[in-house]
Design an enzyme around this catalytic site. Structure first.
Site, mmCIF file in Angstrom:
data_model
loop_
_atom_site.group_PDB
_atom_site.id
_atom_site.type_symbol
_atom_site.label_atom_id
_atom_site.label_comp_id
_atom_site.label_asym_id
_atom_site.label_seq_id
_atom_site.Cartn_x
_atom_site.Cartn_y
_atom_site.Cartn_z
ATOM 1 N N ALA A 156 74.692 32.164 79.040
ATOM 2 C CA ALA A 156 75.201 33.505 79.334
ATOM 3 C C ALA A 156 74.658 34.527 78.330
ATOM 4 O O ALA A 156 74.201 35.621 78.710
ATOM 5 C CB ALA A 156 76.723 33.506 79.301
ATOM 6 N N GLU A 175 73.795 33.517 66.833
ATOM 7 C CA GLU A 175 74.173 32.168 67.275
ATOM 8 C C GLU A 175 74.613 31.391 66.038
ATOM 9 O O GLU A 175 73.895 31.328 65.041
ATOM 10 C CB GLU A 175 72.968 31.500 67.947
ATOM 11 C CG GLU A 175 73.087 30.003 68.141
ATOM 12 C CD GLU A 175 74.329 29.565 68.934
ATOM 13 O OE1 GLU A 175 74.508 30.053 70.052
ATOM 14 O OE2 GLU A 175 75.108 28.744 68.395
ATOM 15 N N ARG A 468 86.571 17.854 91.361
ATOM 16 C CA ARG A 468 86.485 17.144 90.081
ATOM 17 C C ARG A 468 87.858 16.738 89.555
ATOM 18 O O ARG A 468 88.039 15.637 89.040
ATOM 19 C CB ARG A 468 85.779 18.043 89.054
ATOM 20 C CG ARG A 468 84.328 18.235 89.415
ATOM 21 C CD ARG A 468 83.608 19.202 88.538
ATOM 22 N NE ARG A 468 82.179 18.999 88.692
ATOM 23 C CZ ARG A 468 81.258 19.572 87.935
ATOM 24 N NH1 ARG A 468 81.620 20.409 86.969
ATOM 25 N NH2 ARG A 468 79.990 19.326 88.131
ATOM 26 N N HIS A 578 84.892 21.504 80.882
ATOM 27 C CA HIS A 578 84.760 22.964 81.011
ATOM 28 C C HIS A 578 86.144 23.581 80.872
ATOM 29 O O HIS A 578 87.128 23.006 81.324
ATOM 30 C CB HIS A 578 84.193 23.267 82.409
ATOM 31 C CG HIS A 578 83.860 24.705 82.655
ATOM 32 N ND1 HIS A 578 82.563 25.190 82.593
ATOM 33 C CD2 HIS A 578 84.637 25.765 82.967
ATOM 34 C CE1 HIS A 578 82.571 26.480 82.873
ATOM 35 N NE2 HIS A 578 83.820 26.857 83.102
ATOM 36 N N ALA A 622 78.974 26.709 87.430
ATOM 37 C CA ALA A 622 78.927 27.265 86.070
ATOM 38 C C ALA A 622 77.587 27.932 85.793
ATOM 39 O O ALA A 622 77.531 29.050 85.273
ATOM 40 C CB ALA A 622 79.183 26.176 85.032
ATOM 41 N N LEU A 623 76.503 27.259 86.150
ATOM 42 C CA LEU A 623 75.186 27.854 85.880
ATOM 43 C C LEU A 623 75.010 29.146 86.666
ATOM 44 O O LEU A 623 74.442 30.123 86.168
ATOM 45 C CB LEU A 623 74.068 26.850 86.204
ATOM 46 C CG LEU A 623 73.489 26.067 85.025
ATOM 47 C CD1 LEU A 623 73.003 26.993 83.933
ATOM 48 C CD2 LEU A 623 74.461 25.101 84.427
#
Ligand code: ADP
Length: 641
Positions: A156, A175, A468, A578, A622-623
């Site tokens: 992101a 980072e 999931r 996640h 998510a991606l």
């Protein structure tokens, strides 16, 4: 003359004796200082992705050369290996710190070198306790300004940095880890987008048709969702009238599956943006030279065949595409690694910068336009998991697929300035963790359609195409919460066929991480499950594939039967994956405070945000989420001053 000659002789004898004596002292000294038996030695150890082999050349007193063969993750594990080899060689030491975020690779390379040095007769304890010669970083405070400051260098944050730059901004990205990539680089990397070109080869089954009809008629109260159902109905009628046989898909179907798959808790506006922009964002990545395979598949818990697969393993393709762009524009985009954001600088109610700590001191960053928060989730923060978890039994002892930096820092920072958070209890587990590490590596499934799960008794226990959370809850009820993934030659036509982690099935079998047999009975014996149960499980699955009987677990996603040897089995356990909860954002990725008011200057994207996926995120979303909203956040921060 004779006397002179004899004096010369005596002197020269004396000299030569001294020389001999010196030689002797040198030999003695070097023998005394010797710490290795000179030669070239080999050592091996397990890394994150299989065996790391080190070949170490030593003289009596120094490590002269180290060559390494490994398959660690590009951009992450490989950097750790490089870094450690350099330090070991330069300092002739084994007192080298583990590279943060790449523990298994670091430990693997150190163990491989240690094994080689043991063969060279080294005193390993002495090398491990040798004093470090590494230079202390210079203590220096840094202050800088850019148009946009991005916190976090995963998918992101990097998308936001690139997009902010494409929209005219100068960018600084911080980072906290020594390398970029976050969870993104170690993810399975499936990316959901309805994509008629890549879905063209897939034929639609009757069960998939029933799924669509069920979604159109499902009872809902939300007006936006009713609108999606109307649109899907029209799209579906048009599809049927066209006489097509290919798999149907559309952003509308993607929206409805995302919404219902998250128990109707997701924000419909954000879901709409996600699904409508998923394919354009794939095209954006392709413009950045990222390559995807030309087919799609159904990823675990993805519910539909719309998952794009990058050409490069794991998430390396995304990170490389962004970092290549950044390298080409390095005068306007600065990356500061090992720089941890700690708090926001707020002026007159607006976020204008970030306080961080760097390698050598305080880092103060000012943003002319805006700050993008992209620090990811909190899957690796056990205390935060315990604080928010209400849906699972205690997660304290459960391993995670996450990198060590996924500690929820951004959520804490945002809450300190009154940002609103949502859905924090929604923590996603996968039934797909490596029993030793919790990671996704070693997973032998190749998409949902061609594999089944059996428990320690050899029995199936769930619809393996389900959500999931449904699959993981079912797994938790099995003996030792432990299962085997069963596949056959359809998944691995050859021994060198690789899984998502670029691990070949042959390598997994020889490392004892997967099992291979020519018959199901033999496979059952190897993995210690009841052979008649395993055969019966496969048989009933095969009947359902052929449509001869309904699947006992209501499974709807099938392709091939499991009937062609070799058969393979791989063990898996539940693992934290996640965190769906996080800061609340608007459609422009602006962060909202607890009173519903936009916090000026602050944008957020990716796993740090909440509200999109509801109680359960679809596999492959998510991606798409981090790319779509990362791009939007960068653009908004650059332009919305
Ligand atoms: P996303 O998928 O949302 O991009 P990732 O986990 O891939 O999430 O990336 C988040 C990144 O943010 C990671 O690389 C992580 O190390 C980094 N990060 C987390 N907290 C901080 C912090 N306090 N300062 C700087 N970077 C951070």
């Amino acid at each position: 003359m004779k006397k002179v000659l004899s004096i010369i002789l005596v002197i020269s004898m004396l000299l030569s004796m001294t020389a001999c004596a010196n030689q002797g002292t040198e030999d003695q000294t070097s023998a005394e200082n010797a710490i290795f038996t000179p030669g070239t030695y080999e050592g091996e150890a397990e890394g994150f992705h299989g065996v790391i082999k080190a070949t170490v050349k030593v003289s009596e007193t120094a490590i002269e050369d180290i060559t390494v063969v490994h398959t660690e993750t590009a951009g992450l594990g490989d950097k750790a290996v490089e870094n450690i080899v350099l330090q070991v060689k330069e300092g002739t030491t084994l007192n080298v710190p583990i590279v943060s975020g790449a523990t298994y690779s670091s430990e693997g390379i150190l163990a491989a070198i240690t094994a080689a040095l043991e063969k060279a007769g080294a005193d390993i304890a002495a090398l491990k306790s040798k004093e470090s010669t590494a230079e202390e970083p210079v203590q220096e405070d840094i202050e800088k300004t850019a148009d946009v400051v991005v916190i976090g260098g995963g998918g992101a944050g990097l998308a936001a940095a690139v997009s902010a730059h494409q929209n005219g901004a100068s960018v600084i990205l911080v980072e906290k880890m020594p390398q970029l990539g976050g969870n993104t680089i170690i993810s399975g990397s499936a990316y959901n987008a309805a994509d008629p070109d890549r879905q063209d080869e897939l034929v639609m089954t009757d069960l998939e048709k029933q799924t669509i009809e069920g979604l159109i008629t499902k009872e809902v109260s939300d007006e936006a969702v009713k609108g999606w159902q109307e649109t899907l109905k029209a799209e579906w009628e048009a599809y049927k009238a066209s006489g097509k046989t290919q798999l149907f898909d559309s952003p509308t179907l993607h929206k409805l599956q995302t919404y219902f798959g998250g128990d109707m808790q997701g924000d419909t506006e954000l879901i709409s943006i996600l699904a409508d922009n998923a394919l354009p964002a794939v095209e954006w990545l392709e413009e950045l030279d990222m390559e995807f395979k030309d087919y799609v598949f159904t990823v675990l818990g993805g519910l539909w065949s719309r998952a794009h697969k990058p050409a490069k393993p794991l998430g390396t393709g995304y990170i490389e595409a962004y970092t290549n762009y950044i390298a080409e524009n390095s005068s306007e985009i600065e990356i500061m690694t090992e720089t941890k954001a700690e708090s926001f600088i707020v002026k007159d109610g607006a976020v204008v910068g970030v306080n961080a700590s760097g390698k050598g001191g305080a880092v103060t960053l000012y943003a002319n336009n805006g700050v993008v928060l992209a620090t990811g989730g909190f899957g690796a923060n056990v205390e935060m998991r315990e604080q928010y978890n209400t849906l699972w039994p205690s997660l304290r002892e459960v391993k995670t697929t996450n990198h060590t930096g996924a500690t929820g820092d951004g959520i804490i920072m945002a809450e300190e300035i009154n940002a609103s958070v949502t859905g924090m209890e929604n923590i996603q587990l996968l039934p797909m963790g490596d029993p030793q590490t919790g990671s996704l590596s070693g997973n032998i499934e190749q998409g949902v359609q061609n594999r089944i799960f059996v428990n320690k008794e050899g029995n199936r226990f769930v619809d393996e195409g389900a959500r999931r959370d449904v699959m993981t809850k079912a797994l938790m009820e099995q003996t030792d919460a432990y299962m085997w993934v069963i596949v056959d030659k359809h998944s691995y036509p050859t021994g060198d066929t690789v899984n998502n982690f670029n691990e070949s099935i042959d390598d997994l079998v020889s490392a004892g991480r997967a099992f291979k047999a020519d018959t199901l009975e033999e496979l059952a014996a190897q993995i210690g499950v009841d052979p008649s149960n395993l055969s019966a499980s496969v048989e009933s699955f095969n009947q359902a594939v052929e449509g001869k009987s309904a699947d006992p677990f209501g499974r709807t996603l099938f392709a091939e039967k499991i009937d062609t040897p070799p058969y393979y089995a791989g063990a898996r356990v539940p693992t934290v994956h996640h965190t769906m909860g996080g800061v609340v954002i608007t459609e422009n990725a602006q962060v909202v405070d607890v009173n519903g008011v936009i916090i000026k200057g602050l944008y957020a994207a990716g796993e740090v945000t909440g509200g999109i996926h509801g109680s359960n995120r679809l596999g492959g979303n998510a991606l798409a989420d981090i790319t779509v909203f990362g791009k939007i956040a960068g653009e908004s921060a650059a332009l919305m001053k």
